[in-house]
Design a protein around this motif. Structure first.
Motif, PDB file in Angstrom:
ATOM      1  N   GLU A  70       0.832  -1.209   0.000  1.00 45.71           N
ATOM      2  CA  GLU A  70       0.000   0.000   0.000  1.00 45.71           C
ATOM      3  C   GLU A  70       0.866   1.258   0.000  1.00 45.71           C
ATOM      4  OE1 GLU A  70      -3.550   2.109   2.674  1.00 45.71           O
ATOM      5  OE2 GLU A  70      -2.627   0.231   3.324  1.00 45.71           O
ATOM      6  N   ALA A  71       1.938   1.236   0.789  1.00 50.98           N
ATOM      7  CA  ALA A  71       2.811   2.407   0.860  1.00 50.98           C
ATOM      8  C   ALA A  71       3.447   2.705  -0.491  1.00 50.98           C
ATOM      9  CB  ALA A  71       3.895   2.180   1.914  1.00 50.98           C
ATOM     10  N   PHE A  72       3.958   1.682  -1.163  1.00 48.19           N
ATOM     11  CA  PHE A  72       4.609   1.894  -2.455  1.00 48.19           C
ATOM     12  C   PHE A  72       3.605   2.173  -3.564  1.00 48.19           C
ATOM     13  CE2 PHE A  72       8.251   0.053  -0.285  1.00 48.19           C
ATOM     14  CZ  PHE A  72       9.333   0.681  -0.898  1.00 48.19           C
ATOM     15  N   ALA A  73       2.388   1.674  -3.403  1.00 54.04           N
ATOM     16  CA  ALA A  73       1.356   1.932  -4.418  1.00 54.04           C
ATOM     17  C   ALA A  73       1.025   3.417  -4.499  1.00 54.04           C
ATOM     18  CB  ALA A  73       0.102   1.133  -4.104  1.00 54.04           C
ATOM     19  N   ALA A  74       1.245   4.135  -3.385  1.00 56.05           N
ATOM     20  CA  ALA A  74       0.941   5.568  -3.353  1.00 56.05           C
ATOM     21  C   ALA A  74       2.047   6.408  -3.980  1.00 56.05           C
ATOM     22  CB  ALA A  74       0.711   6.014  -1.915  1.00 56.05           C
ATOM     23  N   GLY A  75       3.185   5.787  -4.297  1.00 51.08           N
ATOM     24  CA  GLY A  75       4.297   6.522  -4.886  1.00 51.08           C
ATOM     25  C   GLY A  75       5.625   6.001  -4.393  1.00 51.08           C
ATOM     26  N   ARG A  76       6.692   6.629  -4.825  1.00 53.50           N
ATOM     27  CA  ARG A  76       8.030   6.204  -4.448  1.00 53.50           C
ATOM     28  C   ARG A  76       8.231   6.311  -2.940  1.00 53.50           C
ATOM     29  NH1 ARG A  76      13.212   5.810  -6.831  1.00 53.50           N
ATOM     30  NH2 ARG A  76      14.891   6.164  -5.314  1.00 53.50           N
ATOM     31  N   VAL A  77       8.841   5.288  -2.360  1.00 51.33           N
ATOM     32  CA  VAL A  77       9.276   5.316  -0.963  1.00 51.33           C
ATOM     33  C   VAL A  77      10.795   5.268  -0.984  1.00 51.33           C
ATOM     34  CG1 VAL A  77       9.276   4.137   1.259  1.00 51.33           C
ATOM     35  CG2 VAL A  77       7.185   4.191  -0.125  1.00 51.33           C
ATOM     36  N   ASP A  78      11.423   6.306  -0.466  1.00 46.24           N
ATOM     37  CA  ASP A  78      12.875   6.415  -0.547  1.00 46.24           C
ATOM     38  C   ASP A  78      13.592   5.628   0.537  1.00 46.24           C
ATOM     39  OD1 ASP A  78      13.108   8.614  -2.686  1.00 46.24           O
ATOM     40  OD2 ASP A  78      11.717   9.495  -1.229  1.00 46.24           O
ATOM     41  N   VAL A  79      13.008   5.586   1.731  1.00 42.16           N
ATOM     42  CA  VAL A  79      13.681   4.955   2.875  1.00 42.16           C
ATOM     43  C   VAL A  79      12.683   4.096   3.643  1.00 42.16           C
ATOM     44  CG1 VAL A  79      15.136   5.318   4.901  1.00 42.16           C
ATOM     45  CG2 VAL A  79      15.108   7.039   3.066  1.00 42.16           C
ATOM     46  N   VAL A  80      13.076   2.865   3.919  1.00 40.11           N
ATOM     47  CA  VAL A  80      12.279   1.964   4.749  1.00 40.11           C
ATOM     48  C   VAL A  80      13.038   1.758   6.057  1.00 40.11           C
ATOM     49  CG1 VAL A  80      11.287  -0.349   4.972  1.00 40.11           C
ATOM     50  CG2 VAL A  80      11.302   0.806   2.740  1.00 40.11           C
ATOM     51  N   VAL A  81      12.407   2.119   7.168  1.00 37.10           N
ATOM     52  CA  VAL A  81      13.043   2.006   8.479  1.00 37.10           C
ATOM     53  C   VAL A  81      12.333   0.923   9.290  1.00 37.10           C
ATOM     54  CG1 VAL A  81      13.715   3.188  10.603  1.00 37.10           C
ATOM     55  CG2 VAL A  81      13.634   4.449   8.436  1.00 37.10           C
ATOM     56  N   ILE A 112      12.421  -9.111   9.274  1.00 40.44           N
ATOM     57  CA  ILE A 112      12.748  -9.846   8.058  1.00 40.44           C
ATOM     58  C   ILE A 112      11.614  -9.712   7.041  1.00 40.44           C
ATOM     59  CG2 ILE A 112      13.030 -12.179   7.112  1.00 40.44           C
ATOM     60  CD1 ILE A 112      14.600 -12.873   9.682  1.00 40.44           C
ATOM     61  N   THR A 113      10.389  -9.876   7.514  1.00 41.38           N
ATOM     62  CA  THR A 113       9.229  -9.786   6.606  1.00 41.38           C
ATOM     63  C   THR A 113       9.129  -8.399   5.985  1.00 41.38           C
ATOM     64  OG1 THR A 113       8.042 -11.427   7.944  1.00 41.38           O
ATOM     65  CG2 THR A 113       6.736 -10.092   6.430  1.00 41.38           C
ATOM     66  N   LEU A 114       9.326  -7.357   6.789  1.00 45.91           N
ATOM     67  CA  LEU A 114       9.260  -5.994   6.275  1.00 45.91           C
ATOM     68  C   LEU A 114      10.280  -5.771   5.173  1.00 45.91           C
ATOM     69  CD1 LEU A 114       8.106  -3.024   6.720  1.00 45.91           C
ATOM     70  CD2 LEU A 114      10.184  -2.668   8.076  1.00 45.91           C
ATOM     71  N   ILE A 115      11.506  -6.169   5.414  1.00 43.84           N
ATOM     72  CA  ILE A 115      12.568  -5.947   4.434  1.00 43.84           C
ATOM     73  C   ILE A 115      12.309  -6.759   3.171  1.00 43.84           C
ATOM     74  CG2 ILE A 115      15.025  -6.339   3.981  1.00 43.84           C
ATOM     75  CD1 ILE A 115      15.512  -5.607   6.956  1.00 43.84           C
ATOM     76  N   ARG A 116      11.938  -8.007   3.325  1.00 43.52           N
ATOM     77  CA  ARG A 116      11.662  -8.843   2.156  1.00 43.52           C
ATOM     78  C   ARG A 116      10.514  -8.275   1.331  1.00 43.52           C
ATOM     79  NH1 ARG A 116       9.802 -13.851   3.055  1.00 43.52           N
ATOM     80  NH2 ARG A 116      10.545 -14.547   1.009  1.00 43.52           N
ATOM     81  N   ALA A 117       9.497  -7.756   2.015  1.00 42.37           N
ATOM     82  CA  ALA A 117       8.348  -7.192   1.304  1.00 42.37           C
ATOM     83  C   ALA A 117       8.726  -5.929   0.533  1.00 42.37           C
ATOM     84  CB  ALA A 117       7.226  -6.883   2.290  1.00 42.37           C
ATOM     85  N   ALA A 118       9.685  -5.166   1.065  1.00 46.32           N
ATOM     86  CA  ALA A 118      10.076  -3.903   0.426  1.00 46.32           C
ATOM     87  C   ALA A 118      11.008  -4.105  -0.765  1.00 46.32           C
ATOM     88  CB  ALA A 118      10.745  -2.992   1.450  1.00 46.32           C
ATOM     89  N   LEU A 119      11.769  -5.184  -0.782  1.00 46.74           N
ATOM     90  CA  LEU A 119      12.806  -5.348  -1.802  1.00 46.74           C
ATOM     91  C   LEU A 119      12.284  -5.319  -3.244  1.00 46.74           C
ATOM     92  CD1 LEU A 119      15.211  -7.957  -0.150  1.00 46.74           C
ATOM     93  CD2 LEU A 119      15.527  -5.487  -0.415  1.00 46.74           C
ATOM     94  N   PRO A 120      11.201  -6.017  -3.585  1.00 41.82           N
ATOM     95  CA  PRO A 120      10.737  -5.937  -4.982  1.00 41.82           C
ATOM     96  C   PRO A 120      10.393  -4.509  -5.405  1.00 41.82           C
ATOM     97  CG  PRO A 120       9.648  -7.740  -3.820  1.00 41.82           C
ATOM     98  CD  PRO A 120      10.366  -6.939  -2.784  1.00 41.82           C
ATOM     99  N   HIS A 121       9.821  -3.746  -4.492  1.00 43.10           N
ATOM    100  CA  HIS A 121       9.455  -2.363  -4.808  1.00 43.10           C
ATOM    101  C   HIS A 121      10.704  -1.488  -4.974  1.00 43.10           C
ATOM    102  CE1 HIS A 121       5.229  -3.160  -4.003  1.00 43.10           C
ATOM    103  NE2 HIS A 121       5.581  -3.731  -2.868  1.00 43.10           N
ATOM    104  N   LEU A 122      11.671  -1.671  -4.097  1.00 39.97           N
ATOM    105  CA  LEU A 122      12.897  -0.887  -4.183  1.00 39.97           C
ATOM    106  C   LEU A 122      13.657  -1.216  -5.470  1.00 39.97           C
ATOM    107  CD1 LEU A 122      14.045  -1.144  -0.466  1.00 39.97           C
ATOM    108  CD2 LEU A 122      13.154   0.891  -1.603  1.00 39.97           C
ATOM    109  N   ALA A 124      12.249  -2.248  -8.251  1.00 44.02           N
ATOM    110  CA  ALA A 124      11.455  -1.705  -9.361  1.00 44.02           C
ATOM    111  C   ALA A 124      11.679  -0.210  -9.548  1.00 44.02           C
ATOM    112  CB  ALA A 124       9.973  -1.992  -9.123  1.00 44.02           C
ATOM    113  N   GLN A 125      11.951   0.499  -8.460  1.00 36.88           N
ATOM    114  CA  GLN A 125      12.179   1.942  -8.576  1.00 36.88           C
ATOM    115  C   GLN A 125      13.669   2.279  -8.676  1.00 36.88           C
ATOM    116  OE1 GLN A 125      10.258   3.343  -4.945  1.00 36.88           O
ATOM    117  NE2 GLN A 125      12.186   3.384  -3.841  1.00 36.88           N
TER     118      GLN A 125
END
Length: 279
Positions: A70-81, A112-122, A124-125
């Motif tokens: 949902e976060a990435f669907a709204a636009g680019r996310v530069d940093v995942v903390v 681990i789940t958060l980082i793995r979920a973010a990687l495809p989006h990162l 892609a951008q």
């Protein structure tokens, strides 16, 4: 400076809250996860256009993936903390199975789940940053903290490996190792196992001195630490680790020096298990 968008877990208190308030004040956008949105109503009202609060339990893998998508669907996310986590104090024998399962699900599996979920989006951008909040306890171990250390040592190994995997995609990864700071960690989020009489007077109960309300306050300034974390995102290449707090750095260096000395003393032992040259 171009405004960034940050996805931060656990923004209702501690480092998550300090990061969020500083970022919003400077004009960045923050998507922050909490378990109770009432705890960040002030930020929602003050920054209606740049702060979004999302309810998330990081122990729910499906919910974590949905929140990231949902976060990435709204636009680019530069940093995942990856910040959500807590401490558990008590001897290894004192903690319950349920406590073990929950701290692993929160501090380790959740991250681990958060980082793995973010990687495809990162990917892609074509890049971005991952910041994993750990602790100098990810390098240094104290009695009475075995399960907390298990999660932090575990997430550091995972993150260090991932950093090497994703560097070719222009994704930087930083592990943050703060020392003691004046946050809610001591009196708020920390959990304590039911004590056993056998451990009275044992080093495993040394944490009581730290949690004593009369104890001296922690030396670290959470606001200054948050500022250094934010600054690290501008550093190229991304620093793999940053230690925050002089006490934390001194303790870490002391432990690592002793560890290296111990390994150096084992050169003959280690070589004794190799096949002889030419075999």
């Amino acid at each position: 400076m171009t405004a960034r968008t940050w996805l931060i877990t656990g923004v209702s208190s501690g480092f998550g809250h300090a990061l969020t308030t500083q970022l919003l004040k400077r004009g960045d956008r923050v998507i922050g996860t909490v378990r109770d949105t009432t705890k960040v109503e002030d930020l929602t009202k003050q920054y209606p256009d740049t702060f979004t609060a999302r309810v998330l339990d990081v122990t729910d893998p499906a919910a974590v993936r949905a929140a990231v998508d949902e976060a990435f669907a709204a636009g680019r996310v530069d940093v995942v903390v990856s910040n959500a986590g807590y401490g558990l104090f008590g001897a290894a024998e004192e903690v319950t199975d349920a406590q073990v399962d929950h701290i692993i699900a929160t501090n380790l599996t959740g991250s681990i789940t958060l980082i793995r979920a973010a990687l495809p989006h990162l990917r892609a951008q074509s890049g971005g940053r991952i910041v994993q909040l750990s602790t100098y306890g990810g390098q240094v171990a104290f009695p009475g903290n075995s399960m907390y250390h298990a999660t932090k040592w575990g997430i550091e190994g995972f993150t260090e490996s991932v950093a090497q995997e994703v560097a070719p995609f222009n994704i930087g990864v930083t592990i943050v190792e703060p020392g003691g700071a004046r946050t809610e960690f001591r009196a708020g989020s920390a959990q304590i196992a039911e004590p056993m009489d056998a451990y009275e007077g044992n080093p495993a109960h040394g944490f009581r001195a730290m949690l004593d309300p009369a104890a001296p306050p922690a030396p670290g300034d959470a606001q200054r630490m948050a500022a250094r974390i934010i600054e690290s995102v501008d550093t190229e290449p991304a620093p793999l680790r940053i230690v925050l707090g002089s006490q934390a750095l001194d303790a870490t260096l002391g432990v690592l020096r002793k560890r290296v000395e111990g390994f150096e003393a084992q050169r003959e032992l280690a070589a004794s298990t190799d096949f002889p040259a030419g075999e």
